[in-house]
Design a protein around this motif. Structure first.
Motif, PDB file in Angstrom:
ATOM      1  N   GLN A   1       0.927  -1.192   0.102  1.00 43.54           N
ATOM      2  CA  GLN A   1      -0.089   0.198   0.010  1.00 43.54           C
ATOM      3  C   GLN A   1       0.941   1.045  -0.090  1.00 43.54           C
ATOM      4  O   GLN A   1       1.664   1.558   0.976  1.00 43.54           O
ATOM      5  N   ALA A   2       0.618   2.111  -0.917  1.00 45.24           N
ATOM      6  CA  ALA A   2       1.561   3.440  -1.080  1.00 45.24           C
ATOM      7  C   ALA A   2       0.767   4.517  -0.645  1.00 45.24           C
ATOM      8  O   ALA A   2      -0.508   4.048  -0.562  1.00 45.24           O
ATOM      9  N   PRO A   3       1.411   5.483  -0.047  1.00 41.72           N
ATOM     10  CA  PRO A   3       0.498   6.656   0.304  1.00 41.72           C
ATOM     11  C   PRO A   3      -0.615   7.170  -0.731  1.00 41.72           C
ATOM     12  O   PRO A   3      -0.374   7.309  -1.968  1.00 41.72           O
ATOM     13  N   GLY A   4      -1.637   7.325  -0.053  1.00 42.15           N
ATOM     14  CA  GLY A   4      -3.026   7.806  -0.894  1.00 42.15           C
ATOM     15  C   GLY A   4      -3.556   6.589  -1.720  1.00 42.15           C
ATOM     16  O   GLY A   4      -4.355   7.013  -2.658  1.00 42.15           O
ATOM     17  N   LYS A   5      -2.862   5.524  -1.676  1.00 41.43           N
ATOM     18  CA  LYS A   5      -3.621   4.426  -2.608  1.00 41.43           C
ATOM     19  C   LYS A   5      -4.095   3.236  -2.009  1.00 41.43           C
ATOM     20  O   LYS A   5      -3.956   3.081  -0.696  1.00 41.43           O
ATOM     21  N   GLN A   6      -4.914   2.420  -2.456  1.00 41.33           N
ATOM     22  CA  GLN A   6      -5.430   1.255  -1.879  1.00 41.33           C
ATOM     23  C   GLN A   6      -4.326   0.318  -1.898  1.00 41.33           C
ATOM     24  O   GLN A   6      -3.304   0.154  -2.580  1.00 41.33           O
ATOM     25  N   ARG A   7      -4.718  -0.678  -0.881  1.00 40.41           N
ATOM     26  CA  ARG A   7      -3.747  -1.951  -0.960  1.00 40.41           C
ATOM     27  C   ARG A   7      -3.999  -2.667  -2.112  1.00 40.41           C
ATOM     28  O   ARG A   7      -4.970  -3.295  -2.562  1.00 40.41           O
ATOM     29  N   GLU A   8      -2.908  -3.382  -2.715  1.00 37.95           N
ATOM     30  CA  GLU A   8      -2.740  -3.912  -3.861  1.00 37.95           C
ATOM     31  C   GLU A   8      -2.057  -5.358  -3.833  1.00 37.95           C
ATOM     32  O   GLU A   8      -0.846  -5.490  -3.052  1.00 37.95           O
ATOM     33  N   VAL A   9      -2.268  -6.445  -4.414  1.00 38.34           N
ATOM     34  CA  VAL A   9      -1.706  -7.678  -4.435  1.00 38.34           C
ATOM     35  C   VAL A   9      -0.220  -7.655  -5.400  1.00 38.34           C
ATOM     36  O   VAL A   9      -0.374  -6.690  -6.232  1.00 38.34           O
TER      37      VAL A   9
ATOM     38  N   PRO B   1      11.425   3.415  -7.813  1.00 39.05           N
ATOM     39  CA  PRO B   1      10.648   4.560  -6.938  1.00 39.05           C
ATOM     40  C   PRO B   1       9.348   4.111  -6.777  1.00 39.05           C
ATOM     41  O   PRO B   1       8.686   4.298  -5.743  1.00 39.05           O
ATOM     42  N   GLU B   2       8.419   3.610  -7.824  1.00 39.41           N
ATOM     43  CA  GLU B   2       7.274   3.262  -7.603  1.00 39.41           C
ATOM     44  C   GLU B   2       6.909   2.000  -6.755  1.00 39.41           C
ATOM     45  O   GLU B   2       5.665   1.836  -6.611  1.00 39.41           O
ATOM     46  N   ASP B   3       7.942   1.239  -6.522  1.00 37.87           N
ATOM     47  CA  ASP B   3       7.604   0.386  -5.433  1.00 37.87           C
ATOM     48  C   ASP B   3       7.621   0.464  -4.100  1.00 37.87           C
ATOM     49  O   ASP B   3       7.510  -0.009  -3.293  1.00 37.87           O
ATOM     50  N   THR B   4       7.815   1.996  -3.958  1.00 35.28           N
ATOM     51  CA  THR B   4       7.815   2.381  -2.529  1.00 35.28           C
ATOM     52  C   THR B   4       6.334   2.439  -1.772  1.00 35.28           C
ATOM     53  O   THR B   4       5.479   2.657  -2.485  1.00 35.28           O
ATOM     54  N   ALA B   5       6.215   1.519  -0.866  1.00 36.77           N
ATOM     55  CA  ALA B   5       5.119   1.341  -0.029  1.00 36.77           C
ATOM     56  C   ALA B   5       5.369   0.505   1.160  1.00 36.77           C
ATOM     57  O   ALA B   5       6.481   0.273   1.471  1.00 36.77           O
ATOM     58  N   ILE B   6       4.125   0.381   2.051  1.00 33.54           N
ATOM     59  CA  ILE B   6       4.318  -0.611   3.106  1.00 33.54           C
ATOM     60  C   ILE B   6       3.831  -1.818   2.427  1.00 33.54           C
ATOM     61  O   ILE B   6       3.072  -2.034   1.632  1.00 33.54           O
ATOM     62  N   TYR B   7       4.780  -2.985   2.542  1.00 32.86           N
ATOM     63  CA  TYR B   7       4.519  -4.349   2.363  1.00 32.86           C
ATOM     64  C   TYR B   7       3.830  -5.181   3.454  1.00 32.86           C
ATOM     65  O   TYR B   7       4.491  -5.249   4.618  1.00 32.86           O
TER      66      TYR B   7
END
Length: 114
Positions: free
Chosen positions: A38-46, A86-92
């Protein structure tokens, strides 16, 4: 049942990280497992999953760069991430689906700098 994710951190674009998810109170066994983000401002995705029939599938954005696996004892789930962007930045988050319910790890932050 508890899932503990680890291995996140700060890495430069093009680098690699390996995430781990340790299970306690259960094992991953042959149940469906997966990694989500889940990236900031986005929904959690597989990101990647292994189904109960042992087939794996990946989000198009990570195909060829990420690999999901679990150890033979079934206690740890991994996500090898190469050629990070950089677009892989997120909480995993790691995920386990059993007949008794669905379980989530607490999340580990991955930050990829350009």
């Amino acid at each position: 049942v508890q899932l503990q994710a680890s291995g996140g951190g700060l890495v430069q674009a093009g680098g690699s990280l390996r995430l781990s998810c340790a299970a306690s109170g259960t094992t991953f066994g042959l149940n469906a497992v997966g990694w989500y983000r889940q990236a900031p401002g986005k929904q959690r995705e597989v990101v990647a999953r292994i189904s109960s029939d042992r087939t794996s599938d990946y989000a198009d954005a990570v195909k060829g760069r990420f690999t999901i696996s679990r150890d033979i004892r079934g206690n740890t789930l991994y996500l090898q991430m190469n050629s990070l962007k950089p677009e892989d930045t997120a909480i995993y988050y790691c995920n386990l689906i059993k007949r008794t319910g669905q379980y989530w790890g607490q999340g580990t932050q991955v930050t990829v700098s350009s």
